[in-house]
Design an enzyme around this catalytic site. Structure first.
Site, PDB file in Angstrom:
ATOM      1  N   GLY A 113      12.568  61.148  39.464  1.00  0.00           N
ATOM      2  CA  GLY A 113      13.273  60.062  38.767  1.00  0.00           C
ATOM      3  C   GLY A 113      13.456  58.846  39.663  1.00  0.00           C
ATOM      4  O   GLY A 113      13.541  57.718  39.191  1.00  0.00           O
ATOM      5  N   LYS A 170      11.293  66.609  39.280  1.00  0.00           N
ATOM      6  CA  LYS A 170      11.817  65.617  40.204  1.00  0.00           C
ATOM      7  C   LYS A 170      10.952  64.351  40.133  1.00  0.00           C
ATOM      8  O   LYS A 170       9.858  64.375  39.613  1.00  0.00           O
ATOM      9  CB  LYS A 170      11.803  66.163  41.637  1.00  0.00           C
ATOM     10  CG  LYS A 170      12.779  67.303  41.830  1.00  0.00           C
ATOM     11  CD  LYS A 170      12.816  67.801  43.281  1.00  0.00           C
ATOM     12  CE  LYS A 170      12.856  66.730  44.305  1.00  0.00           C
ATOM     13  NZ  LYS A 170      13.942  65.756  44.148  1.00  0.00           N
ATOM     14  N   GLU A 219       8.876  63.791  48.717  1.00  0.00           N
ATOM     15  CA  GLU A 219       9.819  64.903  48.527  1.00  0.00           C
ATOM     16  C   GLU A 219       9.075  66.229  48.570  1.00  0.00           C
ATOM     17  O   GLU A 219       9.516  67.193  49.198  1.00  0.00           O
ATOM     18  CB  GLU A 219      10.556  64.743  47.196  1.00  0.00           C
ATOM     19  CG  GLU A 219      11.535  63.577  47.208  1.00  0.00           C
ATOM     20  CD  GLU A 219      12.161  63.278  45.861  1.00  0.00           C
ATOM     21  OE1 GLU A 219      13.169  62.572  45.851  1.00  0.00           O
ATOM     22  OE2 GLU A 219      11.656  63.743  44.829  1.00  0.00           O
ATOM     23  N   THR A 223      16.091  62.310  48.169  1.00  0.00           N
ATOM     24  CA  THR A 223      16.312  60.942  47.682  1.00  0.00           C
ATOM     25  C   THR A 223      17.121  60.984  46.385  1.00  0.00           C
ATOM     26  O   THR A 223      16.965  61.907  45.591  1.00  0.00           O
ATOM     27  CB  THR A 223      14.941  60.282  47.389  1.00  0.00           C
ATOM     28  OG1 THR A 223      14.170  60.308  48.583  1.00  0.00           O
ATOM     29  CG2 THR A 223      15.092  58.839  46.920  1.00  0.00           C
ATOM     30  N   ASP A 234      17.904  68.288  48.559  1.00  0.00           N
ATOM     31  CA  ASP A 234      17.503  67.224  47.632  1.00  0.00           C
ATOM     32  C   ASP A 234      18.082  67.493  46.244  1.00  0.00           C
ATOM     33  O   ASP A 234      18.463  68.625  45.922  1.00  0.00           O
ATOM     34  CB  ASP A 234      15.967  67.153  47.559  1.00  0.00           C
ATOM     35  CG  ASP A 234      15.468  65.830  46.991  1.00  0.00           C
ATOM     36  OD1 ASP A 234      16.280  64.970  46.615  1.00  0.00           O
ATOM     37  OD2 ASP A 234      14.226  65.661  46.932  1.00  0.00           O
ATOM     38  N   ALA A 272      17.693  66.905  41.836  1.00  0.00           N
ATOM     39  CA  ALA A 272      16.657  67.201  40.836  1.00  0.00           C
ATOM     40  C   ALA A 272      17.019  66.488  39.545  1.00  0.00           C
ATOM     41  O   ALA A 272      18.179  66.179  39.290  1.00  0.00           O
ATOM     42  CB  ALA A 272      16.563  68.704  40.596  1.00  0.00           C
ATOM     43  N   ASP A 273      15.994  66.250  38.743  1.00  0.00           N
ATOM     44  CA  ASP A 273      16.238  65.692  37.409  1.00  0.00           C
ATOM     45  C   ASP A 273      16.466  66.809  36.401  1.00  0.00           C
ATOM     46  O   ASP A 273      17.163  66.623  35.412  1.00  0.00           O
ATOM     47  CB  ASP A 273      15.050  64.812  37.002  1.00  0.00           C
ATOM     48  CG  ASP A 273      14.919  63.632  37.942  1.00  0.00           C
ATOM     49  OD1 ASP A 273      15.892  62.880  38.086  1.00  0.00           O
ATOM     50  OD2 ASP A 273      13.864  63.503  38.595  1.00  0.00           O
TER      51      ASP A 273
HETATM   52  C1  5RP Z   1      14.012  61.173  43.315  1.00  0.00           C
HETATM   53  C2  5RP Z   1      14.415  62.498  42.800  1.00  0.00           C
HETATM   54  C3  5RP Z   1      15.869  62.778  42.688  1.00  0.00           C
HETATM   55  O1  5RP Z   1      16.169  63.927  43.399  1.00  0.00           O
HETATM   56  C4  5RP Z   1      16.216  62.971  41.245  1.00  0.00           C
HETATM   57  O2  5RP Z   1      15.773  61.832  40.507  1.00  0.00           O
HETATM   58  C5  5RP Z   1      17.729  63.143  41.040  1.00  0.00           C
HETATM   59  O3  5RP Z   1      18.376  61.959  41.357  1.00  0.00           O
HETATM   60  P1  5RP Z   1      19.929  61.768  41.192  1.00  0.00           P
HETATM   61  O4  5RP Z   1      20.583  62.599  42.249  1.00  0.00           O
HETATM   62  O5  5RP Z   1      20.133  60.284  41.387  1.00  0.00           O
HETATM   63  O6  5RP Z   1      20.307  62.207  39.804  1.00  0.00           O
HETATM   64  O7  5RP Z   1      13.626  63.347  42.483  1.00  0.00           O
HETATM   65  O8  5RP Z   1      12.630  60.981  43.260  1.00  0.00           O
END
Ligand code: 5RP
Length: 223
Positions: free
Chosen positions: A96, A94, A103, A28, A81, A83-84
């Site tokens: 955000g 993760k 996830e 996500t 996926d 990551a933050d």
């Molecule tokens: C969502 C997450 C996302 O992988 C994380 O927030 C990174 O998002 P983005 O690709 O928009 O920077 O953990 O719950």
């Protein structure tokens, strides 16, 4: 390159890890959205995807990619996926996008976690990004006090002035002020606190590979 161009770059690079004929796990977020767009170009080569959120499910379906329920599948070869934060050992923060519980479930179901991220997500020590923790609402106040005992400050995440409600009907605490030097131990500890649904440290479900978008192109890091 802009951050969005870096996201598109790693989103396309992740196609290399999609196994023809196999269902792919899809995360996500804005980086994954770029991966989903790329995935649409090879949708005839895979049966479909297992998704980690309602938002990704909607996006996958809108592009004609079949979405399987996680319960229909035993094991996935790969989960892709964002990551933050990601540290030098492949441990991540993760959540955000508030999708951390699903996830982690899909990551645990997958043999390999391929993290796609732009270089702004690289850290030496986890804790710069506010740590998301999905909690049962009645436990939120006590869990916030437990984080205060570790030097952290927890706030309930809001949306339109009210607590954000996750896909699982729960709330999110965002915790600042932590330095997570032992991600495995930290994740294990917080998982024991009553009312914690999921802590956003992905140490037990860490990345196997990170495709990092940099000014010089995609860097492939393996752990
Ligand atoms: C969502 C997450 C996302 O992988 C994380 O927030 C990174 O998002 P983005 O690709 O928009 O920077 O953990 O719950």
């Amino acid at each position: 390159m802009t951050q969005d161009e870096l996201k598109a770059l790693v989103g396309r690079a992740a196609l290399h890890y999609v196994v023809p004929g196999e269902i792919v796990g899809v995360g996500t977020g804005s980086t994954v959205n770029r991966f989903i767009e790329a995935l649409a170009s090879v949708k005839d080569r895979i049966p479909g995807a297992v998704s980690s959120s309602s938002a990704s499910t909607e996006r996958l379906r809108s592009l004609g990619i079949h979405v399987f329920d996680a319960t229909e599948v035993d094991e996935l070869s790969v989960y892709i996926d964002g990551a933050d934060e990601i540290d030098p050992r492949g441990f991540m923060v993760k959540g955000g996008g508030a999708a951390l519980t699903r996830e982690k479930i899909v990551a645990a179901q997958s043999k390999r976690f391929v993290c796609i991220a732009d270089e702004s997500k690289q850290v030496q020590v986890l804790g710069r990004f506010p740590l998301p923790v999905e909690v049962i609402p009645m436990a939120a106040r006590r869990i916030a006090r437990q984080f205060a005992g570790l030097g952290g400050s927890a706030q309930v995440r809001l949306k339109d002035g009210a607590p954000l409600v996750t896909d699982n009907g729960q709330h999110i605490l965002d915790v600042t002020g932590l330095q997570i030097t032992d991600p495995l131990g930290f994740e294990t500890m917080v998982n024991q606190w009553p009312g914690v649904v999921t802590v956003g440290v992905f140490a037990h479900q860490k990345a196997s590979v990170c495709l990092l978008g940099t000014a010089n192109g995609v860097q492939t890091l393996t752990y």
